[in-house]
Motif scaffolding. Structure first.
Motif, PDB file in Angstrom:
ATOM      1  N   ARG A   4       0.841  -1.206   0.000  1.00  0.00           N
ATOM      2  CA  ARG A   4       0.000   0.000   0.000  1.00  0.00           C
ATOM      3  C   ARG A   4       0.874   1.254   0.000  1.00  0.00           C
ATOM      4  NH1 ARG A   4      -2.886  -3.174   3.788  1.00  0.00           N
ATOM      5  NH2 ARG A   4      -2.115  -1.942   5.551  1.00  0.00           N
ATOM      6  N   TYR A   5       1.944   1.218   0.743  1.00  0.00           N
ATOM      7  CA  TYR A   5       2.858   2.369   0.775  1.00  0.00           C
ATOM      8  C   TYR A   5       3.475   2.602  -0.599  1.00  0.00           C
ATOM      9  CZ  TYR A   5       6.952   5.215   1.930  1.00  0.00           C
ATOM     10  OH  TYR A   5       7.906   6.211   1.960  1.00  0.00           O
ATOM     11  N   ILE A   6       3.950   1.535  -1.235  1.00  0.00           N
ATOM     12  CA  ILE A   6       4.558   1.661  -2.560  1.00  0.00           C
ATOM     13  C   ILE A   6       3.548   2.221  -3.560  1.00  0.00           C
ATOM     14  CG2 ILE A   6       5.457   0.341  -4.527  1.00  0.00           C
ATOM     15  CD1 ILE A   6       6.812  -1.518  -2.492  1.00  0.00           C
ATOM     16  N   ALA A   7       2.352   1.663  -3.557  1.00  0.00           N
ATOM     17  CA  ALA A   7       1.334   2.102  -4.514  1.00  0.00           C
ATOM     18  C   ALA A   7       0.968   3.566  -4.306  1.00  0.00           C
ATOM     19  CB  ALA A   7       0.096   1.219  -4.400  1.00  0.00           C
ATOM     20  N   ARG A   8       0.864   3.978  -3.052  1.00  0.00           N
ATOM     21  CA  ARG A   8       0.515   5.373  -2.768  1.00  0.00           C
ATOM     22  C   ARG A   8       1.602   6.327  -3.273  1.00  0.00           C
ATOM     23  NH1 ARG A   8      -0.294   4.653   2.070  1.00  0.00           N
ATOM     24  NH2 ARG A   8       1.642   5.414   2.997  1.00  0.00           N
ATOM     25  N   ARG A   9       2.849   6.019  -2.967  1.00  0.00           N
ATOM     26  CA  ARG A   9       3.943   6.877  -3.425  1.00  0.00           C
ATOM     27  C   ARG A   9       4.115   6.820  -4.943  1.00  0.00           C
ATOM     28  NH1 ARG A   9       7.756   9.404  -0.652  1.00  0.00           N
ATOM     29  NH2 ARG A   9       9.287   9.018  -2.300  1.00  0.00           N
ATOM     30  N   ALA A  10       3.893   5.666  -5.513  1.00  0.00           N
ATOM     31  CA  ALA A  10       4.042   5.512  -6.960  1.00  0.00           C
ATOM     32  C   ALA A  10       2.991   6.313  -7.724  1.00  0.00           C
ATOM     33  CB  ALA A  10       3.939   4.038  -7.333  1.00  0.00           C
ATOM     34  N   SER A  11       1.872   6.598  -7.066  1.00  0.00           N
ATOM     35  CA  SER A  11       0.742   7.251  -7.737  1.00  0.00           C
ATOM     36  C   SER A  11       0.711   8.760  -7.541  1.00  0.00           C
ATOM     37  CB  SER A  11      -0.571   6.637  -7.232  1.00  0.00           C
ATOM     38  OG  SER A  11      -0.603   5.245  -7.430  1.00  0.00           O
ATOM     39  N   ARG A  12       1.762   9.335  -6.967  1.00  0.00           N
ATOM     40  CA  ARG A  12       1.674  10.762  -6.636  1.00  0.00           C
ATOM     41  C   ARG A  12       1.598  11.646  -7.878  1.00  0.00           C
ATOM     42  NH1 ARG A  12       6.836   8.911  -5.374  1.00  0.00           N
ATOM     43  NH2 ARG A  12       8.630  10.159  -6.090  1.00  0.00           N
ATOM     44  N   THR A  13       2.249  11.270  -8.956  1.00  0.00           N
ATOM     45  CA  THR A  13       2.129  12.046 -10.196  1.00  0.00           C
ATOM     46  C   THR A  13       0.796  11.780 -10.861  1.00  0.00           C
ATOM     47  OG1 THR A  13       4.522  12.108 -10.546  1.00  0.00           O
ATOM     48  CG2 THR A  13       3.125  12.470 -12.480  1.00  0.00           C
ATOM     49  N   LEU A  14       0.311  10.537 -10.776  1.00  0.00           N
ATOM     50  CA  LEU A  14      -0.991  10.217 -11.325  1.00  0.00           C
ATOM     51  C   LEU A  14      -2.074  11.029 -10.634  1.00  0.00           C
ATOM     52  CD1 LEU A  14      -0.785   6.302 -11.523  1.00  0.00           C
ATOM     53  CD2 LEU A  14      -0.624   7.931 -13.422  1.00  0.00           C
ATOM     54  N   ALA A  15      -1.979  11.191  -9.326  1.00  0.00           N
ATOM     55  CA  ALA A  15      -2.988  11.928  -8.564  1.00  0.00           C
ATOM     56  C   ALA A  15      -3.085  13.370  -9.015  1.00  0.00           C
ATOM     57  CB  ALA A  15      -2.665  11.848  -7.078  1.00  0.00           C
ATOM     58  N   LYS A  16      -1.969  13.963  -9.408  1.00  0.00           N
ATOM     59  CA  LYS A  16      -1.969  15.347  -9.850  1.00  0.00           C
ATOM     60  C   LYS A  16      -2.692  15.513 -11.186  1.00  0.00           C
ATOM     61  CE  LYS A  16       2.398  16.435  -7.554  1.00  0.00           C
ATOM     62  NZ  LYS A  16       3.810  16.812  -7.739  1.00  0.00           N
ATOM     63  N   ARG A  17      -2.764  14.423 -11.954  1.00  0.00           N
ATOM     64  CA  ARG A  17      -3.398  14.504 -13.273  1.00  0.00           C
ATOM     65  C   ARG A  17      -4.911  14.292 -13.200  1.00  0.00           C
ATOM     66  NH1 ARG A  17       0.632  11.448 -17.553  1.00  0.00           N
ATOM     67  NH2 ARG A  17       2.571  12.410 -16.874  1.00  0.00           N
ATOM     68  N   MET A  18      -5.359  13.762 -12.056  1.00  0.00           N
ATOM     69  CA  MET A  18      -6.780  13.466 -11.940  1.00  0.00           C
ATOM     70  C   MET A  18      -7.585  14.754 -11.777  1.00  0.00           C
ATOM     71  SD  MET A  18      -6.626  10.150  -9.423  1.00  0.00           S
ATOM     72  CE  MET A  18      -8.403  10.099  -9.313  1.00  0.00           C
ATOM     73  N   PRO A  19      -8.690  14.921 -12.489  1.00  0.00           N
ATOM     74  CA  PRO A  19      -9.520  16.136 -12.320  1.00  0.00           C
ATOM     75  C   PRO A  19     -10.184  16.133 -10.952  1.00  0.00           C
ATOM     76  CG  PRO A  19     -10.636  14.514 -13.712  1.00  0.00           C
ATOM     77  CD  PRO A  19      -9.236  13.999 -13.504  1.00  0.00           C
ATOM     78  N   GLU A  20     -10.333  17.309 -10.384  1.00  0.00           N
ATOM     79  CA  GLU A  20     -10.970  17.445  -9.086  1.00  0.00           C
ATOM     80  C   GLU A  20     -12.457  17.091  -9.170  1.00  0.00           C
ATOM     81  OE1 GLU A  20     -10.350  21.216  -7.403  1.00  0.00           O
ATOM     82  OE2 GLU A  20      -8.144  21.123  -7.457  1.00  0.00           O
ATOM     83  N   ALA A  21     -12.947  16.426  -8.129  1.00  0.00           N
ATOM     84  CA  ALA A  21     -14.361  16.045  -8.098  1.00  0.00           C
ATOM     85  C   ALA A  21     -15.251  17.290  -8.034  1.00  0.00           C
ATOM     86  CB  ALA A  21     -14.625  15.149  -6.899  1.00  0.00           C
ATOM     87  N   GLY A  22     -16.392  17.177  -8.651  1.00  0.00           N
ATOM     88  CA  GLY A  22     -17.337  18.287  -8.586  1.00  0.00           C
ATOM     89  C   GLY A  22     -17.117  19.294  -9.657  1.00  0.00           C
TER      90      GLY A  22
END
Length: 277
Positions: A259-277
């Motif tokens: 879970r730690y690896i996946a969370r850190r690995a996804s930090r750039t992906l998270a920035k690309r996701m559009p904000e909800a709403g």
């Protein structure tokens, strides 16, 4: 020679100007390892270079070293170390006991001297298997700086023989030593830091999956961070693959490490996701 044992457990100074003279002298005399970047940047390379040369059996007053020290100011700090390493390598190449000299450098008390030894690896002309064999002792070194220089020293050879490297490194990813496991991951990062990028892995990161799979729940945070950074590198060019890989790993492993690896690995992906709403 005075003992420096009482200096080994010190905390590094927050500024170069605050480094105690006793520590600085021991560092420049090749008797002590650096503990932070400030100490590394405060080194007087000509003094350290002459100290190390004498300690490993080379002539500290040689013309080759003198010429190198005279031109160091024309180069950036990290480049200066490469020139010192080259000068020591050239002097050792013509030494009648060159293997003994090389061993003394590789096992020197100064982490900077051992870093110079890692820079000898690409100078050797060895093919990739030989370079990896030579790098292994440095990949397991107790000093973080030497471990960084170890993988950087074989980065170019890895890029030139990528498929062979990925195969040769698979046993490293299963090694009991976390430093060795981390080396396998860090060496092959698609982007990395302060090094040449691996364009093939930026385009096809899945080629390294057999190397990364054994590390998806690694017990070492040092290894976890490297694997996460590997995937984060890849997410800049192959985001869908990284997202799918993290999703699959989480489905296959309920470990906190995964879970730690996946969370850190996804930090750039998270920035690309559009904000909800």
């Amino acid at each position: 020679m005075a003992s420096v044992d009482h200096l080994r457990q010190r905390k590094g100074a927050f500024r170069i100007a605050l480094i105690p003279p006793e520590v600085l002298d021991a560092l420049n005399d090749g008797l002590l390892e650096t503990v932070n970047l400030n100490e590394f940047m405060a080194l007087e390379l000509p003094r350290l270079g002459r100290s190390v040369a004498a300690q490993i059996g080379l002539d500290p007053a040689s013309e080759r070293l003198a010429d190198t020290f005279a031109m160091l100011s024309a180069f950036k700090p990290m480049q200066r170390h490469g020139h010192v390493a080259r000068a020591l390598y050239d002097l050792t190449a013509v030494h009648p006991e060159r293997d003994a000299v090389a061993h003394r450098l590789a096992t020197h008390p100064s982490d900077v001297a051992r870093c110079w030894a890692t820079q000898w690896i690409p100078m050797s002309g060895l093919a990739l298997p030989g370079q990896l064999d030579a790098a292994r002792r440095f990949a397991a070194d107790p000093h973080f700086g030497v471990r960084e220089m170890a993988w950087m020293g074989v980065r170019d050879a890895t890029i030139r023989s990528l498929e062979q490297a990925l195969e040769l490194l698979r046993p490293w990813a299963a090694d009991p030593d976390p430093n060795i496991r981390r080396f396998a991951s860090e060496l092959t990062r698609p982007r990395g830091v302060w090094c040449a990028q691996i364009d093939r892995l930026k385009a096809e990161p899945w080629l390294a999956l057999p190397l990364l799979e054994p590390l998806k729940a690694d017990s070492s945070r040092y290894v976890q961070n490297s694997v996460a950074n590997w995937l984060n590198d890849a997410s800049r060019t192959q985001p869908d693959w990284v997202e799918a890989t993290c999703t699959r790993w989480l489905a296959e492993s309920d470990a906190a490490e995964t879970r730690y690896i996946a969370r850190r690995a996804s930090r750039t992906l998270a920035k690309r996701m559009p904000e909800a709403g």
